[in-house]
Design a protein around this motif. Structure first.
Motif, PDB file in Angstrom:
ATOM      1  N   LYS A  89     109.976  -7.067  25.973  1.00 47.77           N
ATOM      2  CA  LYS A  89     110.478  -5.769  26.882  1.00 47.77           C
ATOM      3  C   LYS A  89     108.684  -5.164  27.023  1.00 47.77           C
ATOM      4  CE  LYS A  89     114.902  -4.688  25.524  1.00 47.77           C
ATOM      5  NZ  LYS A  89     115.343  -5.154  26.985  1.00 47.77           N
ATOM      6  N   HIS A  90     107.558  -5.892  26.313  1.00 50.54           N
ATOM      7  CA  HIS A  90     106.589  -5.477  26.925  1.00 50.54           C
ATOM      8  C   HIS A  90     105.884  -5.483  28.257  1.00 50.54           C
ATOM      9  CE1 HIS A  90     105.295  -7.213  22.532  1.00 50.54           C
ATOM     10  NE2 HIS A  90     106.070  -5.899  22.948  1.00 50.54           N
ATOM     11  N   TYR A  91     106.383  -4.539  29.317  1.00 52.08           N
ATOM     12  CA  TYR A  91     106.471  -4.310  30.074  1.00 52.08           C
ATOM     13  C   TYR A  91     105.265  -4.525  31.351  1.00 52.08           C
ATOM     14  CZ  TYR A  91     111.392  -4.630  30.734  1.00 52.08           C
ATOM     15  OH  TYR A  91     112.576  -4.859  30.426  1.00 52.08           O
ATOM     16  N   LYS A  92     104.084  -3.630  30.044  1.00 59.04           N
ATOM     17  CA  LYS A  92     102.917  -3.903  30.290  1.00 59.04           C
ATOM     18  C   LYS A  92     101.828  -4.750  30.586  1.00 59.04           C
ATOM     19  CE  LYS A  92      98.483  -1.172  29.420  1.00 59.04           C
ATOM     20  NZ  LYS A  92      98.205  -0.230  28.362  1.00 59.04           N
ATOM     21  N   ALA A  93     102.210  -5.537  29.024  1.00 60.44           N
ATOM     22  CA  ALA A  93     101.657  -6.910  29.492  1.00 60.44           C
ATOM     23  C   ALA A  93     102.039  -7.478  30.079  1.00 60.44           C
ATOM     24  CB  ALA A  93     102.130  -7.777  27.869  1.00 60.44           C
ATOM     25  N   LEU A  94     103.564  -7.802  31.128  1.00 58.74           N
ATOM     26  CA  LEU A  94     104.382  -8.100  32.157  1.00 58.74           C
ATOM     27  C   LEU A  94     103.369  -8.035  33.287  1.00 58.74           C
ATOM     28  CD1 LEU A  94     107.790  -9.443  32.664  1.00 58.74           C
ATOM     29  CD2 LEU A  94     105.719  -9.173  34.416  1.00 58.74           C
ATOM     30  N   GLY A  95     102.838  -6.634  33.474  1.00 59.50           N
ATOM     31  CA  GLY A  95     102.044  -6.447  34.697  1.00 59.50           C
ATOM     32  C   GLY A  95     100.504  -7.232  34.557  1.00 59.50           C
ATOM     33  N   GLU A  96      99.922  -6.385  33.557  1.00 54.65           N
ATOM     34  CA  GLU A  96      98.810  -7.021  32.997  1.00 54.65           C
ATOM     35  C   GLU A  96      98.648  -8.348  33.470  1.00 54.65           C
ATOM     36  OE1 GLU A  96      96.103  -5.597  29.733  1.00 54.65           O
ATOM     37  OE2 GLU A  96      97.301  -4.098  30.353  1.00 54.65           O
ATOM     38  N   ASP A  97      99.873  -9.760  33.238  1.00 54.89           N
ATOM     39  CA  ASP A  97      99.215 -10.707  33.719  1.00 54.89           C
ATOM     40  C   ASP A  97      99.707 -11.469  34.720  1.00 54.89           C
ATOM     41  OD1 ASP A  97     100.329 -11.001  30.687  1.00 54.89           O
ATOM     42  OD2 ASP A  97     102.233 -11.458  30.494  1.00 54.89           O
TER      43      ASP A  97
ATOM     44  N   ARG B 187      96.394 -12.889  24.651  1.00 58.59           N
ATOM     45  CA  ARG B 187      97.143 -13.073  22.676  1.00 58.59           C
ATOM     46  C   ARG B 187      96.517 -11.593  22.708  1.00 58.59           C
ATOM     47  NH1 ARG B 187      94.493 -17.238  21.178  1.00 58.59           N
ATOM     48  NH2 ARG B 187      96.258 -18.335  21.787  1.00 58.59           N
ATOM     49  N   GLN B 188      96.051 -10.881  22.453  1.00 58.94           N
ATOM     50  CA  GLN B 188      95.304  -9.568  22.148  1.00 58.94           C
ATOM     51  C   GLN B 188      96.222  -8.879  22.465  1.00 58.94           C
ATOM     52  OE1 GLN B 188      91.142  -9.984  23.143  1.00 58.94           O
ATOM     53  NE2 GLN B 188      90.175 -12.060  21.742  1.00 58.94           N
ATOM     54  N   LEU B 189      96.403  -8.787  24.006  1.00 56.63           N
ATOM     55  CA  LEU B 189      96.859  -7.743  24.358  1.00 56.63           C
ATOM     56  C   LEU B 189      98.455  -7.746  23.943  1.00 56.63           C
ATOM     57  CD1 LEU B 189      97.041  -5.236  26.693  1.00 56.63           C
ATOM     58  CD2 LEU B 189      98.123  -7.264  27.925  1.00 56.63           C
ATOM     59  N   THR B 190      98.904  -8.507  23.248  1.00 57.44           N
ATOM     60  CA  THR B 190     100.525  -8.676  23.220  1.00 57.44           C
ATOM     61  C   THR B 190     100.579  -8.478  21.106  1.00 57.44           C
ATOM     62  OG1 THR B 190     100.371 -11.013  23.896  1.00 57.44           O
ATOM     63  CG2 THR B 190     102.852 -10.537  22.284  1.00 57.44           C
ATOM     64  N   LYS B 191      99.447  -8.794  20.274  1.00 58.29           N
ATOM     65  CA  LYS B 191      98.987  -8.632  18.705  1.00 58.29           C
ATOM     66  C   LYS B 191      98.964  -6.846  19.285  1.00 58.29           C
ATOM     67  CE  LYS B 191      97.040 -12.555  17.308  1.00 58.29           C
ATOM     68  NZ  LYS B 191      95.930 -13.391  16.616  1.00 58.29           N
ATOM     69  N   LYS B 192      98.086  -6.421  20.060  1.00 61.38           N
ATOM     70  CA  LYS B 192      97.974  -4.615  20.458  1.00 61.38           C
ATOM     71  C   LYS B 192      99.466  -3.849  20.296  1.00 61.38           C
ATOM     72  CE  LYS B 192      95.039  -1.077  22.457  1.00 61.38           C
ATOM     73  NZ  LYS B 192      94.334  -1.106  24.135  1.00 61.38           N
ATOM     74  N   ASN B 193     100.604  -4.559  21.392  1.00 59.18           N
ATOM     75  CA  ASN B 193     101.851  -4.158  21.533  1.00 59.18           C
ATOM     76  C   ASN B 193     101.939  -4.279  20.430  1.00 59.18           C
ATOM     77  OD1 ASN B 193     100.762  -3.661  24.405  1.00 59.18           O
ATOM     78  ND2 ASN B 193     101.756  -5.529  24.868  1.00 59.18           N
ATOM     79  N   GLU B 194     102.509  -5.287  19.930  1.00 65.55           N
ATOM     80  CA  GLU B 194     103.610  -5.700  18.738  1.00 65.55           C
ATOM     81  C   GLU B 194     102.424  -4.808  18.102  1.00 65.55           C
ATOM     82  OE1 GLU B 194     103.042  -9.654  17.525  1.00 65.55           O
ATOM     83  OE2 GLU B 194     104.385 -10.011  19.090  1.00 65.55           O
TER      84      GLU B 194
END
Length: 525
Positions: A302-310, A518-525
């Motif tokens: 449910k990291h939709y912001k990261a999905l949008g950036e992907d 990977r950096q964005l995912t860690k930040k979101n987590e």
């Protein structure tokens, strides 16, 4: 590509319509192969089978057995109906007519549909076990046997006959080679499945829900992804239907009009198709394949912001390279057609017809590359309906445009119709996605497109100057034009793009996609 180069030299466009008949007969099983392959099956079947495989091997064996059996029954029924229709064409039409030879070739090729689709399911099952070598090795088997048929079997048969074979007999030999390849492509999977521990299990009751999920997802998803191929199938059928001797009335239209197309129209679509598939595969499907697991992972968390950036980054990479790729095809269409195809039975007139088709297909390269990326984004969010209806609309639009443009542009109208239909579909999906989900960085996308268009315009000018300053029309001259023009054009494009602030080549070449995500995912987590 090599396969089609050799085919062009052996068959050309076959003025009598033989190559058109072969193209139409091969198109149906080939489209079915793409339905199950090219990553389409992986979206629906692989996630479900992989989940079951890692939990319960016996249940996974039952699921794979059930899927194989069901598809075998459905496909066999479809092939039987097709064979009855082919028998009707053979029985009631004149042996010298195009319906007769098309029906004969199609009756031989229809069983290939069963073989290659079953092989694709087996490949998908092996991929869930991280075995990608078989699925990589299987597709070239068709090309190798096809080439052997033209380069070895046809000359040997001609030698024993004491005379060169006519195009009809060469096509019959090719169909037998394709069938042979289909059997090998299917059978080669079973030793690997057995080695992985798979055994046929016919206890289907335990996997009813998984079977239902697979079929529920597969049909709408594969239809959305395969719009371009369906449009080409429609174009090939229309080209075959409306081609004939100039000035001859069309009897099935009550002689109200004459044939607008010459024989070879379907063959021109087939030969030119291979050229736009290069950027579609190297850019569109490559980006879609790379970003699909990244987007799916962020959607699951449910990291939709990261999905949008992907998705934004994937579309930026796609637009940055698909726009100049399409322009390059348009610029070099005649040189490419001459260098690749004009030899043997493929004459100068065939080259011009194929080059015109390549030119108009080039206008839609950006859309052909956009669709695999944006459609997967809808599927990740559980939206199967929007791509389905967009695909249906694209197919209807393509058919209407093709019939209208055919009278004005002849077979070139099919290429332009497919490009326009894909463009409308891609633009509509992008607009709807940004409006509904509000995940896309629209500003970044617009800037990327403008930079790519500007750099492409500079590249086009540079390539045009190079090609005009180098005279000559031999194959060696074509090679020099394409090589030198390509190198200079690419250098100009990259320089201007970087000057305007475009970082897409840098992101791609330095492998920064994974590290950034990977950096964005860690930040979101």
């Amino acid at each position: 590509m090599l396969r089609d180069v050799v085919t062009a030299g052996s068959l050309g466009m076959s003025v009598g319509g033989t190559m058109d008949a072969f193209v139409l007969a091969f198109r149906l099983p080939d489209v079915a192969r793409r339905f199950f392959g090219d990553g389409s099956l992986g979206i629906s079947f692989i996630p479900i089978f992989g989940r079951v495989w890692h939990k319960d091997r016996q249940k996974a064996a039952a699921l794979l057995t059930a899927i194989l059996c069901r598809f075998f029954v459905y496909l066999t029924g479809f092939v039987c109906i097709g064979e009855i229709l082919c028998w009707t064409g053979i029985r009631f039409f004149h042996p010298d007519g195009k319906v007769y030879i098309t029906a004969q070739l199609l009756s031989l090729l229809l069983p290939y549909l069963i073989l290659i689709c079953m092989a694709a399911i087996c490949s998908a099952a092996l991929q869930t076990q991280d075995n990608f070598s078989v699925s990589t090795f299987v597709p070239p088997i068709l090309n190798v046997i096809w080439l052997a048929g033209i380069l070895v079997v046809v000359p040997l048969y001609s030698h024993f006959q004491g005379t060169a074979l006519d195009p009809d007999k060469r096509c019959y030999i090719l169909t037998l080679c394709i069938l042979t390849a289909g059997f090998i492509q299917l059978l080669i999977h079973f030793p690997f499945l057995k080695a992985s521990g798979f055994r046929f299990d016919f206890h289907f009751a335990s996997v009813k829900s998984e079977i239902r999920q697979t079929f529920h997802r597969f049909l709408p998803q594969v239809f959305g992804l395969m719009t371009v191929q369906v449009n080409l199938l429609v174009a090939s059928a229309a080209a075959w239907l409306f081609s004939g001797t100039a000035g001859t009335p069309i009897y099935w239209l009550n002689n109200v009009m004459t044939y607008p197309l010459r024989p070879g129209a379907a063959a021109a679509i087939y030969y030119s198709e291979r050229l736009f598939e290069f950027p579609q595969g190297l850019i569109g499907f490559a980006v879609a394949t790379a970003f699909y697991p990244l987007m799916a992972r962020n959607a699951a968390r449910k990291h939709y912001k990261a999905l949008g950036e992907d998705l934004t980054l994937g579309l930026r990479l796609q637009f940055a390279f698909s726009i100049p790729a399409g322009a390059a095809l348009m610029l070099m269409s005649e040189k490419l057609a001459h260098l690749l195809f004009q030899r043997g039975a493929f004459n100068a007139c065939d080259t011009i017809r194929t080059a015109d088709m390549i030119f108009w297909f080039g206008t839609g390269v950006w859309a052909f590359c956009t669709l695999p990326v944006i459609i997967r984004a809808f599927y990740i969010l559980g939206n199967n309906k929007t791509p389905f209806w967009a695909a249906a609309g694209s197919i209807v639009l393509n058919l209407l445009l093709a019939l209208f443009l055919m009278c004005w542009m002849r077979e070139q109208g099919f290429a332009l119709a497919a490009s326009i239909a894909a463009g409308v579909q891609a633009a509509g999906l992008l607009f709807y996605f940004s409006l509904r989900y509000k995940m896309l960085n629209v500003k970044a996308l617009v800037l990327c497109i403008l930079r790519s268009l500007t750099a492409t315009a500079c590249m086009t000018l540079a390539v045009a100057v190079v090609m005009k300053s180098l005279p000559g029309s031999s194959s060696l001259d074509d090679f020099l034009h394409i090589t030198l023009g390509g190198v200079i054009g690419l250098a100009v494009f990259l320089f201007v793009l970087r000057l305007l602030g475009g970082r897409e080549p840098e992101i791609l070449l330095h492998g920064k996609i994974t590290s950034q995500r990977r950096q964005l995912t860690k930040k979101n987590e």
